[in-house]
Design an enzyme around this catalytic site. Sequence first.
Site, PDB file in Angstrom:
ATOM      1  N   LEU A 110     -17.383   0.411   1.594  1.00 21.63           N
ATOM      2  CA  LEU A 110     -18.609  -0.396   1.593  1.00 21.63           C
ATOM      3  C   LEU A 110     -19.137  -0.548   3.021  1.00 21.63           C
ATOM      4  O   LEU A 110     -18.364  -0.484   3.985  1.00 21.63           O
ATOM      5  CB  LEU A 110     -18.306  -1.764   0.988  1.00 21.63           C
ATOM      6  CG  LEU A 110     -17.937  -1.708  -0.505  1.00 21.63           C
ATOM      7  CD1 LEU A 110     -17.303  -3.015  -0.960  1.00 21.63           C
ATOM      8  CD2 LEU A 110     -19.155  -1.375  -1.364  1.00 21.63           C
ATOM      9  N   MET A 148     -13.289   3.648  -5.126  1.00 19.40           N
ATOM     10  CA  MET A 148     -12.957   4.721  -4.181  1.00 19.40           C
ATOM     11  C   MET A 148     -14.007   4.954  -3.090  1.00 19.40           C
ATOM     12  O   MET A 148     -14.005   5.999  -2.453  1.00 19.40           O
ATOM     13  CB  MET A 148     -12.705   6.033  -4.942  1.00 19.40           C
ATOM     14  CG  MET A 148     -11.580   5.947  -5.958  1.00 19.40           C
ATOM     15  SD  MET A 148     -10.036   5.322  -5.236  1.00 19.40           S
ATOM     16  CE  MET A 148      -9.500   6.770  -4.321  1.00 19.40           C
ATOM     17  N   ARG A 155     -24.755   5.373  -0.309  1.00 19.27           N
ATOM     18  CA  ARG A 155     -24.251   4.007  -0.191  1.00 19.27           C
ATOM     19  C   ARG A 155     -25.365   2.968  -0.269  1.00 19.27           C
ATOM     20  O   ARG A 155     -25.220   1.925  -0.901  1.00 19.27           O
ATOM     21  CB  ARG A 155     -23.507   3.893   1.144  1.00 19.27           C
ATOM     22  CG  ARG A 155     -22.551   2.764   1.200  1.00 19.27           C
ATOM     23  CD  ARG A 155     -21.498   3.005   2.233  1.00 19.27           C
ATOM     24  NE  ARG A 155     -22.051   2.889   3.573  1.00 19.27           N
ATOM     25  CZ  ARG A 155     -21.294   2.846   4.677  1.00 19.27           C
ATOM     26  NH1 ARG A 155     -19.972   2.916   4.579  1.00 19.27           N
ATOM     27  NH2 ARG A 155     -21.840   2.751   5.857  1.00 19.27           N
ATOM     28  N   HIS A 174      -4.213  -2.574  -2.667  1.00 25.92           N
ATOM     29  CA  HIS A 174      -3.815  -1.280  -2.114  1.00 25.92           C
ATOM     30  C   HIS A 174      -2.328  -1.065  -2.406  1.00 25.92           C
ATOM     31  O   HIS A 174      -1.522  -1.973  -2.183  1.00 25.92           O
ATOM     32  CB  HIS A 174      -4.072  -1.259  -0.603  1.00 25.92           C
ATOM     33  CG  HIS A 174      -3.672   0.038   0.020  1.00 25.92           C
ATOM     34  ND1 HIS A 174      -4.449   1.175  -0.077  1.00 25.92           N
ATOM     35  CD2 HIS A 174      -2.552   0.393   0.691  1.00 25.92           C
ATOM     36  CE1 HIS A 174      -3.826   2.169   0.533  1.00 25.92           C
ATOM     37  NE2 HIS A 174      -2.676   1.727   1.006  1.00 25.92           N
ATOM     38  N   ASP A 181     -12.278  -6.206   5.103  1.00 28.48           N
ATOM     39  CA  ASP A 181     -13.079  -6.286   6.320  1.00 28.48           C
ATOM     40  C   ASP A 181     -13.694  -4.906   6.542  1.00 28.48           C
ATOM     41  O   ASP A 181     -13.710  -4.073   5.631  1.00 28.48           O
ATOM     42  CB  ASP A 181     -12.258  -6.806   7.517  1.00 28.48           C
ATOM     43  CG  ASP A 181     -11.224  -5.798   7.984  1.00 28.48           C
ATOM     44  OD1 ASP A 181     -11.157  -4.677   7.415  1.00 28.48           O
ATOM     45  OD2 ASP A 181     -10.485  -6.116   8.933  1.00 28.48           O
TER      46      ASP A 181
HETATM   47  C1  GRF Z   1      -4.209   1.103  -7.743  1.00 33.45           C
HETATM   48  O1  GRF Z   1      -2.951   1.595  -7.403  1.00 33.45           O
HETATM   49  C2  GRF Z   1      -4.792   0.318  -6.602  1.00 33.45           C
HETATM   50  O2  GRF Z   1      -3.823  -0.244  -5.755  1.00 33.45           O
HETATM   51  C3  GRF Z   1      -5.556   1.366  -5.826  1.00 33.45           C
HETATM   52  O3  GRF Z   1      -6.057   2.245  -6.789  1.00 33.45           O
HETATM   53  C4  GRF Z   1      -5.237   2.198  -7.954  1.00 33.45           C
HETATM   54  C5  GRF Z   1      -6.156   1.912  -9.098  1.00 33.45           C
HETATM   55  O4  GRF Z   1      -5.535   2.067 -10.344  1.00 33.45           O
HETATM   56  N1  GRF Z   1      -6.558   0.765  -4.995  1.00 33.45           N
HETATM   57  P1  GRF Z   1      -6.272   1.587 -11.661  1.00 33.45           P
HETATM   58  O5  GRF Z   1      -7.621   2.295 -11.728  1.00 33.45           O
HETATM   59  O6  GRF Z   1      -6.445   0.108 -11.564  1.00 33.45           O
HETATM   60  O7  GRF Z   1      -5.382   1.974 -12.788  1.00 33.45           O
END
Ligand code: GRF
Length: 291
Positions: free
Chosen positions: A99, A96, A71, A115, A147
């Site tokens: 932070l 993914m 990180r 999300h 946050d």
């Molecule tokens: C999306 O569903 C978003 O909400 C989540 O991860 C997914 C990413 O999809 N955080 P993409 O890579 O934008 O197609």
Amino acid sequence: MAWPFPLGRRARLAVLASGRGTNLEALLQAFPPGNPLGEVVLVLSDNPEALALERARRRGVEAFALPWRGRKAFEGEALGLLRARGVDAVLLAGFMRLLSPSFVEAWYGRLLNIHPSLLPDYPGLNVHQRVLAAGEKETGSTVHFVDQGMDTGPILLQGRVPVLPGDTPEALEARVLRLEHRLYPKAVRLLLLGLARPPEAFGPLAEPLRALPPRERPLYARALSALALWGKEALWPKAFSEPQDPWVRGALLLAHLLACPHPALREELSTLPEGVREAALGLWTRVESPL
Ligand code: GRF
């Protein structure tokens, strides 16, 4: 907290993505070079194989792979690039990694995530399986300020879709993604126009805001923000106590309308005094029908 938006100039946006990048694609489309409100100028990924990098390069946007070596190393390089490119806001789109608190603190209020659930329900991974297993009839997506927790920051905007009989996690994911491709650009427009702020941006009103249920807070935050944009900050306390004031009413109607474009709300808005109506419709148009 001094609130930076609207900037009074075109915003420079960075997107962090780890994978296929369909949300990135929607953001690249909504904020292309030269867009008056803001443009995506930088894409970073912790994954050199991410399709997201390819999508950015195809559109001529600078994209860097910063392969994960921990990180500290990643954030050091990322912060350097964000600074060097004069970035105003950072958008996580399928990023993914978690932070660090110091990164989040430095960017708080200018760091968003999307999300695929109606937060605060279903934070974390495998959302669609869990939504189906729980027998939910409705799901959606949330854009929130980041946050220090995982998917816990103040909600900026949510959208809803139904869960249909026979849905698989894949079918649900595809439906939610389609929603997200509209939701995220709209949430960013709200941010850049100064219509979305976390509770900390409202000084003494942060407390009454926090006392509201998490999904109601963004509504009041939008209404208070609209009042600020109209030079009516003095009316802030009335948003909670005297909603019959025409400016407060206009701000609350606009705040609702921005989340749920129901014709009944527009109709009601048109019954307000002309100055309020024009001010509210002006902001509404800038969010819903950008140039
Ligand atoms: C999306 O569903 C978003 O909400 C989540 O991860 C997914 C990413 O999809 N955080 P993409 O890579 O934008 O197609």
